[in-house]
Design a protein around this motif. Structure first.
Motif, PDB file in Angstrom:
ATOM      1  N   UNK A 151      56.444   8.969  34.819  1.00 13.83           N
ATOM      2  CA  UNK A 151      57.581   9.850  35.038  1.00 13.83           C
ATOM      3  C   UNK A 151      58.357   9.505  36.298  1.00 13.83           C
ATOM      4  N   UNK A 152      57.732   8.783  37.228  1.00 15.58           N
ATOM      5  CA  UNK A 152      58.456   8.371  38.438  1.00 15.58           C
ATOM      6  C   UNK A 152      59.559   7.361  38.136  1.00 15.58           C
ATOM      7  N   UNK A 160      67.823  15.233  34.799  1.00 19.42           N
ATOM      8  CA  UNK A 160      68.664  16.408  35.029  1.00 19.42           C
ATOM      9  C   UNK A 160      69.586  16.695  33.851  1.00 19.42           C
ATOM     10  N   UNK A 161      69.987  15.645  33.145  1.00 20.98           N
ATOM     11  CA  UNK A 161      70.871  15.834  31.997  1.00 20.98           C
ATOM     12  C   UNK A 161      70.131  16.408  30.791  1.00 20.98           C
ATOM     13  N   UNK A 162      68.806  16.330  30.788  1.00 20.62           N
ATOM     14  CA  UNK A 162      68.042  16.748  29.608  1.00 20.62           C
ATOM     15  C   UNK A 162      67.124  17.939  29.842  1.00 20.62           C
ATOM     16  N   UNK A 163      66.897  18.311  31.080  1.00 23.73           N
ATOM     17  CA  UNK A 163      65.973  19.400  31.386  1.00 23.73           C
ATOM     18  C   UNK A 163      66.740  20.629  31.874  1.00 23.73           C
ATOM     19  N   UNK A 164      66.632  21.716  31.150  1.00 23.29           N
ATOM     20  CA  UNK A 164      67.313  22.948  31.560  1.00 23.29           C
ATOM     21  C   UNK A 164      66.741  23.492  32.860  1.00 23.29           C
ATOM     22  N   UNK A 165      65.439  23.342  33.053  1.00 23.70           N
ATOM     23  CA  UNK A 165      64.797  23.846  34.271  1.00 23.70           C
ATOM     24  C   UNK A 165      64.961  22.901  35.455  1.00 23.70           C
ATOM     25  N   UNK A 166      65.376  21.658  35.184  1.00 23.24           N
ATOM     26  CA  UNK A 166      65.562  20.627  36.212  1.00 23.24           C
ATOM     27  C   UNK A 166      64.263  20.285  36.948  1.00 23.24           C
ATOM     28  N   UNK A 167      63.110  20.521  36.301  1.00 24.58           N
ATOM     29  CA  UNK A 167      61.811  20.240  36.927  1.00 24.58           C
ATOM     30  C   UNK A 167      61.026  19.257  36.062  1.00 24.58           C
ATOM     31  N   UNK A 168      60.420  18.291  36.716  1.00 29.69           N
ATOM     32  CA  UNK A 168      59.545  17.356  36.003  1.00 29.69           C
ATOM     33  C   UNK A 168      58.610  16.691  37.000  1.00 29.69           C
ATOM     34  N   UNK A 169      57.405  16.272  36.658  1.00 31.77           N
ATOM     35  CA  UNK A 169      56.843  16.401  35.318  1.00 31.77           C
ATOM     36  C   UNK A 169      56.307  17.793  35.001  1.00 31.77           C
ATOM     37  N   UNK A 170      55.780  18.530  35.997  1.00 31.08           N
ATOM     38  CA  UNK A 170      55.193  19.835  35.694  1.00 31.08           C
ATOM     39  C   UNK A 170      53.909  19.679  34.897  1.00 31.08           C
ATOM     40  N   UNK A 171      53.303  20.800  34.578  1.00 30.73           N
ATOM     41  CA  UNK A 171      52.086  20.769  33.762  1.00 30.73           C
ATOM     42  C   UNK A 171      52.302  21.639  32.533  1.00 30.73           C
TER      43      UNK A 171
END
Length: 241
Positions: A151-152, A160-171
């Motif tokens: 994911x790095x 950012x263009x694909x994640x509504x929460x703007x957070x990654x990777x998360x669990x």
């Protein structure tokens, strides 16, 4: 890989010893990917295989793109997951034993003749122990040895263009749920996702997951290609004199 097939096998464990030996002797194989991840709880809605299935998918797709120069070793599908052990079914190795097996796997691939080896990570709990030991691994083996979480290599603008929460990777949050929706939707329990207290995974979509997977594969392939052509080399820490 049959004797009549022209396709190049990308998985180490599918080779016979002759097939592997001949490819190494010919100089065809130039890099090895060792996927490492975990088998652990992923909230109520994702299968516990998520981390290693994800990293294995990335590794194999990269090897296909770079065929016939790249091979994928079997994944280490148990990780360092003590922080998840309150959830029965999680499998965890202690850092010392896990790092020993990882080093022996790397050493085996070096012994086979690889000087370009990428340990591709798919689990957050593996990061700190690896980073703590990596310089010593590099000093011991003196090869182009890299450790990177897949994911790095996902560009920020794509995430950012694909994640509504703007957070990654998360669990087991939006990123991992979107990945699973795109790559292995049978591992996503939609009813459980609606019922559990954590609602962030509901933001995930298969379309977003596929967009991110495609870019991750592209960028990891670029990373490995750089290892092969010499433009991406790991600096071995200096030895004391």
């Amino acid at each position: 890989m049959s004797d009549t097939s022209s396709a190049k096998e990308i998985l180490l464990h599918k080779h016979t010893r002759r097939e592997f030996r001949e490819r190494m002797q010919s100089g065809e194989l130039k890099a090895c990917i060792i996927p490492v991840a975990a088998t652990e709880q992923h909230l109520e809605h994702l299968a516990m295989e998520h981390d290693w299935r994800s990293v294995m998918l990335v590794a194999t797709e990269v090897a296909r793109l770079l065929s016939p120069e790249v091979i994928v070793a079997p994944s280490m599908n148990i990780g360092i997951s003590e922080h998840h052990m309150r959830h029965p079914g999680t499998l965890s190795a202690l850092p010392g034993s896990w790092l020993s097996v990882l080093f022996d796997t790397i050493r085996s691939m070096q012994h086979a003749g690889f000087t370009n080896i990428l340990v591709l990570n798919g689990h957050g709990g593996n990061i700190a122990p690896c980073l703590g030991m990596w310089g010593q691994f590099q000093q011991r083996l003196e090869i182009n040895l890299h450790f990177e979480s897949y994911w790095n290599l996902l560009p920020e603008e794509v995430a950012l263009a694909n994640l509504k929460t703007k957070r990654w990777p998360g669990h087991a949050q939006e990123f991992e749920t979107a990945f699973a929706m795109a790559a292995f939707p049978e591992n996503v329990r939609l009813k459980a996702m609606q019922e559990q207290d954590d609602k962030e995974p509901l933001e995930a979509t298969a379309e977003a997951g596929q967009n991110m997977i495609d870019e991750i594969v592209k960028q990891v392939a670029k990373y490995v290609a750089g290892m092969i052509d010499g433009s991406n080399t790991a600096e071995i820490p200096p030895f004391h004199t």
